[in-house]
Design a protein around this motif. Structure first.
Motif, short mmCIF file in Angstrom:
data_model
loop_
_atom_site.label_atom_id
_atom_site.label_comp_id
_atom_site.label_asym_id
_atom_site.label_seq_id
_atom_site.Cartn_x
_atom_site.Cartn_y
_atom_site.Cartn_z
N ASP A 34 0.87 -1.18 0.00
CA ASP A 34 0.00 0.00 0.00
C ASP A 34 0.90 1.23 0.00
O ASP A 34 1.50 1.57 1.02
N ILE A 35 1.04 1.87 -1.16
CA ILE A 35 1.92 3.04 -1.27
C ILE A 35 1.08 4.30 -1.38
O ILE A 35 -0.11 4.26 -1.68
N MET A 36 1.72 5.43 -1.16
CA MET A 36 1.01 6.69 -0.99
C MET A 36 0.32 7.17 -2.26
O MET A 36 0.75 6.86 -3.38
N GLN A 37 -0.75 7.94 -2.06
CA GLN A 37 -1.44 8.60 -3.15
C GLN A 37 -0.57 9.77 -3.62
O GLN A 37 -0.02 10.50 -2.82
N ASN A 38 -0.48 9.95 -4.94
CA ASN A 38 0.40 10.99 -5.47
C ASN A 38 -0.35 12.21 -6.00
O ASN A 38 0.24 13.27 -6.18
N PHE A 39 -1.65 12.06 -6.25
CA PHE A 39 -2.47 13.18 -6.73
C PHE A 39 -3.82 13.16 -6.02
O PHE A 39 -4.38 12.09 -5.77
N ASN A 40 -4.33 14.35 -5.72
CA ASN A 40 -5.61 14.45 -5.03
C ASN A 40 -6.43 15.58 -5.65
O ASN A 40 -6.64 16.62 -5.05
N TYR A 41 -6.83 15.37 -6.90
CA TYR A 41 -7.66 16.33 -7.64
C TYR A 41 -7.10 17.74 -7.55
O TYR A 41 -7.76 18.67 -7.03
N PRO A 42 -5.91 17.98 -8.07
CA PRO A 42 -5.26 19.30 -7.92
C PRO A 42 -5.98 20.45 -8.59
O PRO A 42 -5.87 21.60 -8.15
#
Length: 468
Positions: free
Chosen positions: A258-266
């Motif tokens: 489980d690796i980190m999210q890289n984008f969050n609806y910029p």
């Protein structure tokens, strides 16, 4: 080999998954390392030696620091050596030509530049390796004694080529003790298909519009065409890179990580500061933790904070490529982030959300011009057209054609840039959690089918961030 290829989807991925799941627990990391090396060697057979060198070098550095942790002089020397070698390798392969060309220009010399291809993913795995040695030095994590475990961290193919940039401390436990489940595998498969659809169905198609605008003579581009073009590029780079990140996270889940999210609806951001908290999250986090805070962050007064921000944003731009346009792009955003800290955020607090959002989008779009045009004069000419400075027409038949033929695509891009579709799917899944939700697997199957059909006739089309 790229994720968005038939070879990867229908040959490499099924093969390594079969071998991985049929192997006993103690061999799984070894299988993942071998598979990752094969994956990398497929496109970079020579530079695989470089990646192995970096891995072994910093694995040994970690062991030495761990062994002599009471002797700070030795530890500091090892850390310094690691930083120097890693940055020297990155600098040589990525910035050697840029440096020589600038020396030639400044001193009117004719030094010969050897054209060296950039090792794919070097900016990403170098930063990961550096973060490991720094964290061992700071005592945040113990040195990994098993070289296969460490190699799993550095070479893991889902995020090897273009991130996210993961820290060893975040996945150390997963490397040594993780559990693969059907539910996690299913989540990963769906996330992979979402990322593939972003890349193949959205990014590639809207990218055609930008290429047509970019290649047109500057004198023939209308104001509306310029805006359509740069909006198309904004969508292309977002869905291309976030699509890769989704595929990477999906693949990682298939192998139990489980690796980190890289984008969050910029693009829903209402300030540039917020935008950079949502865009390429792993890179921003890396610079904040390993550069901004060590420089003093905001703890040593306003002037030093602004100096630190200047350094971070200069290097953020330079990290993206060996060209002055990337440096200007980084400093451009650094300027707005700094101004927001000084007064803009307070000033915008009283303004309507729409105004804040429009300000953010305009600043971002102008920034993408600096990012995309290596020739700064061309970039500035394009910006002049965007804002109506010159003899270019405001609107023409070409612009209307772009809008007419891409109306549905643009609508889909706008919707998919917001959390709307994800929220709808989540609410539907919550309502049907005690029943069989047929539409969901059918939708994902159709997406995979359409992506496959598109890829059959598609030539090699790598992700944009492969060049960084």
């Amino acid at each position: 080999m790229v994720f968005s290829s038939l070879l990867f989807i229908f040959v490499f991925l099924p093969a390594i998954l079969c071998v991985y799941y049929l192997s006993p627990r103690f061999l799984k990391n070894f299988i993942l390392v071998i598979g990752s090396l094969v994956f990398y060697a497929w496109g970079e057979p020579v530079y695989i030696v470089l990646m192995i060198f970096i891995s072994v070098f910093d694995y040994l550095n970690g062991l030495i620091i761990n062994k002599y942790q009471e002797k700070k002089i030795i530890c500091r020397a090892v850390l310094t050596g690691s930083l120097v070698i890693n940055l020297a390798v990155l600098g040589f392969f990525k910035y050697y030509g840029f440096l020589i060309n600038n020396i030639n220009s400044l001193f009117n010399l004719q030094l010969v530049v050897t054209d060296l291809p950039l090792p794919i993913g070097i900016s990403f795995y170098t930063f990961q390796s550096i973060s490991y040695v720094v964290d061992v030095y700071l005592g945040k994590v113990k040195a990994q004694k098993n070289i296969i475990h460490y190699a799993t961290f550095v070479t893991m193919f889902p995020q090897l080529i273009a991130g996210p940039i993961i820290k060893y401390i975040d996945i150390a436990k997963q490397i040594e003790n993780r559990k693969e489940t059907i539910a996690l595998f299913g989540e990963g498969a769906m996330l992979f298909i979402i990322g593939l659809s972003k890349k193949v169905l959205l990014a590639n198609n809207i990218g055609i519009v930008w290429q047509n605008v970019k290649l047109a003579p500057m004198g023939e581009i209308s104001v509306l065409s310029a805006w359509i073009g740069i909006i198309a590029f904004a969508f292309q780079i977002y869905f291309d890179f976030s699509g890769y990140s989704d595929m990477a996270r999906g693949l990682a889940k298939m192998f139990g990580f489980d690796i980190m999210q890289n984008f969050n609806y910029p693009y829903i951001s209402k300030s540039i500061t917020e935008f950079w908290r949502r865009w390429h999250i792993s890179l921003g986090s890396w610079f904040r933790e390993y550069l901004y805070f060590p420089l003093g962050g905001n703890r040593a007064g306003r002037l030093k904070q602004y100096r630190n921000l200047f350094i971070v944003w200069f290097l953020t731009g330079f990290w993206h490529g060996a060209s002055w346009n990337f440096v200007i792009w980084g400093l451009y955003f650094g300027l707005f982030v700094t101004m927001e800290k000084i007064f803009l955020l307070k000033w915008f607090e009283e303004k309507p959300v729409f105004i804040r959002h429009m300000y953010t989008l305009i600043v971002i779009l102008v920034g993408w011009v600096f990012f995309e045009f290596e020739n700064m004069l061309q970039g500035l000419s394009f910006i002049k057209i965007m804002f109506g400075f010159g003899a270019n027409a405001f609107i023409d038949q070409t612009a209307l054609y772009y809008l007419y033929t891409n109306a549905l695509l643009l609508a889909a891009l706008v919707v998919c840039s917001t959390p709307l579709t994800n929220n709808i799917v989540q609410k539907y899944q919550e309502k049907t959690k005690n029943a069989v939700a047929y539409p969901i697997p059918v939708i994902y199957t159709l997406l995979l089918f359409f992506c496959t059909a598109y890829l059959v006739n598609l030539s090699y089309n790598p992700f944009l961030y492969f060049r960084f």
